[in-house]
Write a protein that holds these residues in place. Structure first.
Motif, PDB file in Angstrom:
ATOM      1  N   THR A  57       0.849  -1.186   0.000  1.00  0.00           N
ATOM      2  CA  THR A  57       0.000   0.000   0.000  1.00  0.00           C
ATOM      3  C   THR A  57       0.888   1.240   0.000  1.00  0.00           C
ATOM      4  OG1 THR A  57      -0.054   0.105   2.413  1.00  0.00           O
ATOM      5  CG2 THR A  57      -1.777  -1.202   1.319  1.00  0.00           C
ATOM      6  N   SER A  60       2.620   2.177   3.304  1.00  0.00           N
ATOM      7  CA  SER A  60       3.678   1.337   3.848  1.00  0.00           C
ATOM      8  C   SER A  60       5.067   1.814   3.458  1.00  0.00           C
ATOM      9  CB  SER A  60       3.483  -0.118   3.397  1.00  0.00           C
ATOM     10  OG  SER A  60       3.578  -0.225   1.991  1.00  0.00           O
ATOM     11  N   ASN A 402       2.051  -6.473   4.427  1.00  0.00           N
ATOM     12  CA  ASN A 402       1.601  -6.373   3.035  1.00  0.00           C
ATOM     13  C   ASN A 402       2.144  -7.521   2.187  1.00  0.00           C
ATOM     14  OD1 ASN A 402       1.385  -2.760   2.353  1.00  0.00           O
ATOM     15  ND2 ASN A 402       0.250  -4.083   3.738  1.00  0.00           N
TER      16      ASN A 402
END
Length: 458
Positions: A57, A60, A402
């Motif tokens: 994302t 991040s 993630n």
């Protein structure tokens, strides 16, 4: 006792490391530290292709400056001019207002911008991969092409929308092509009307070798990995012309294409040209102690500075890498403190620890400490390096989470809606036309007397 005014221009690796070190080693009564940056975050640029590919994302890889710089004033804007004689930094705020920020010591870390050439249609139709917004936009654009191709009844239009060209065979271009190829390969499984064999990826570079810094053996292994996945790699070739629906190469080929991603190198920030100083290959010349000759109190590091590479021999300059920028940021902070306290400034010296290239999945090549690795061991080294290089534990956890979720659950291929009605060009995300000339900066200084204040505004 009046506090020393230290102004840092740029919120990249070098600028943030400099600010962090200054706030830790200086008492709050000694100095006012101001970081000038248009964004409220520090971007971990090496992982940007994975943001575009949906593996990570945007949050991040964007570390909040408010979290890591609690003793530094963050000024939301960009420096557009420097008057080294008056010791004044001209800043354009994000609102468009132009203010003066006086300094006693100035650390220039403005970074770089995408380097372009005089190629017809390039700036109007190419997409870049330099900012967080560009990565998010490019992801939207890619999924849009798949959506439109899946519903097109025109075979030529479908072919054009399913062809993707990446220009630049360096680390950024190679990782971008590899990451986004995995995106389209995975996405095609969700589009029953799309034949995966119709998706065409091209990586082109004018250089005769792919990522020559890796050496012949690792460069060849990376090339083999890309071609095994169906990416056509053309070396010794560049782009001659770009239109909204086609790309023409210098070897005469003209391909129908709606997506050209330009990653063919970077150039020093245009800020460097706003004041008169010696340049080396377009970068600001500095001494081994990171000072700008002829500009008292001014230091420069990072992509925009030609820092002598003392570890590599006479005449060499440090490559514009995150590894050097991070260490230069710490070194310049120490030298600013030494200058404040009438101490001795130390020359910057650092031997490169190696390179890592993440091509997605188990495909990777790495060269830590000169040891050549490929495949899964190289991937482990690459991801381990990225985790260790992230500045906060929160960022490390986000990235690890993630990666884990993407490996288990895959991607949902959701579009956010960036520029849904109007496509963005190469310069839509990089502000390269807002800078003042040296004459304009001097005229502004002559018209006004620069004063202090919490940020030194006038």
């Amino acid at each position: 006792m009046e506090r020393t005014r230290i102004v840092i221009v740029g919120g990249g690796f070098a600028g943030v490391e400099c600010a962090r070190r200054l706030t830790r080693r200086l008492d709050s009564a000694e100095a006012d530290i101001t970081l000038v940056t248009p964004a409220g975050y520090s971007l971990y640029l090496p992982l940007l292709p994975q943001v575009a590919a949906g593996m990570l994302t945007p949050q991040s890889v964007a570390v909040s400056l408010r979290r890591v710089l609690r003793g530094t004033q963050v000024l939301p804007g960009g420096a557009i001019g420097i008057d080294t004689k008056a010791k004044n930094c001209v800043v354009r705020m994000t609102t468009g207002e132009i203010v003066d920020v006086p300094y006693d010591y100035l650390v220039l870390t403005p970074g770089s911008v995408t380097r372009t050439f005089d190629i017809p249609g390039l700036e109007d139709h190419a997409r870049g991969m330099k900012t967080l917004a560009e990565a998010a936009y490019l992801r939207d654009h890619m999924i849009t092409q798949l959506d439109l191709a899946a519903h097109s009844l025109d075979a030529e239009e479908r072919a054009a929308r399913l062809r993707f060209v990446v220009v630049g065979g360096g680390y950024a271009g190679t990782e971008t092509a590899a990451s986004l190829q995995r995106l389209t390969a995975a996405a095609c499984r969700r589009y029953p009307r799309l034949d995966p064999s119709q998706v065409k990826w091209h990586l082109v570079d004018i250089a005769p070798k792919l990522m020559p810094e890796l050496g012949d053996d690792l460069g060849f292994k990376a090339l083999t990995m890309l071609r095994r996945r169906g990416i056509e790699v053309s070396l010794g070739v560049s782009v001659a012309e770009v239109t909204a629906e086609s790309v023409t190469f210098t070897d005469g080929r003209k391909l129908p294409c709606h997506t050209l991603i330009w990653t063919a190198g970077v150039a020093a920030s245009p800020l460097i040209s706003t004041f008169e100083a010696e340049k080396v290959r377009g970068r600001l010349a500095v001494t081994p102690t990171l000072e700008v000759p002829g500009a008292p109190g001014v230091f420069a590091v990072g992509d925009a500075a030609a820092v002598p590479d003392l570890a590599s021999g006479e005449g060499a300059i440090c490559p514009p890498t995150a590894q050097h920028a991070t260490r230069q940021g710490k070194a310049v902070a120490d030298n600013v403190i030494a200058a404040m306290r009438d101490g001795s400034l130390r020359p910057y010296r650092h031997r490169d620890l190696g390179l890592v290239v993440d091509l997605g999945g188990t495909d990777a090549v790495s060269k830590p400490l000169g040891i050549e690795l490929a495949g899964l061991p190289a991937q482990a080294v690459a991801r381990g390096y990225h985790i260790s290089a992230l500045r906060t534990n929160v960022a490390k956890v986000r990235v690890l989470t993630n990666w884990t979720l993407h490996a288990i659950a895959g991607d949902d291929f959701v579009r956010i809606g960036f520029f849904a009605q109007r496509p963005a060009n190469l310069r839509a995300f990089e502000y390269t036309d807002a800078y003042q000339t040296p004459e304009e900066v001097r005229e502004r200084t002559n018209r006004s007397s620069v004063v202090g204040g919490p940020f030194g505004f006038r």
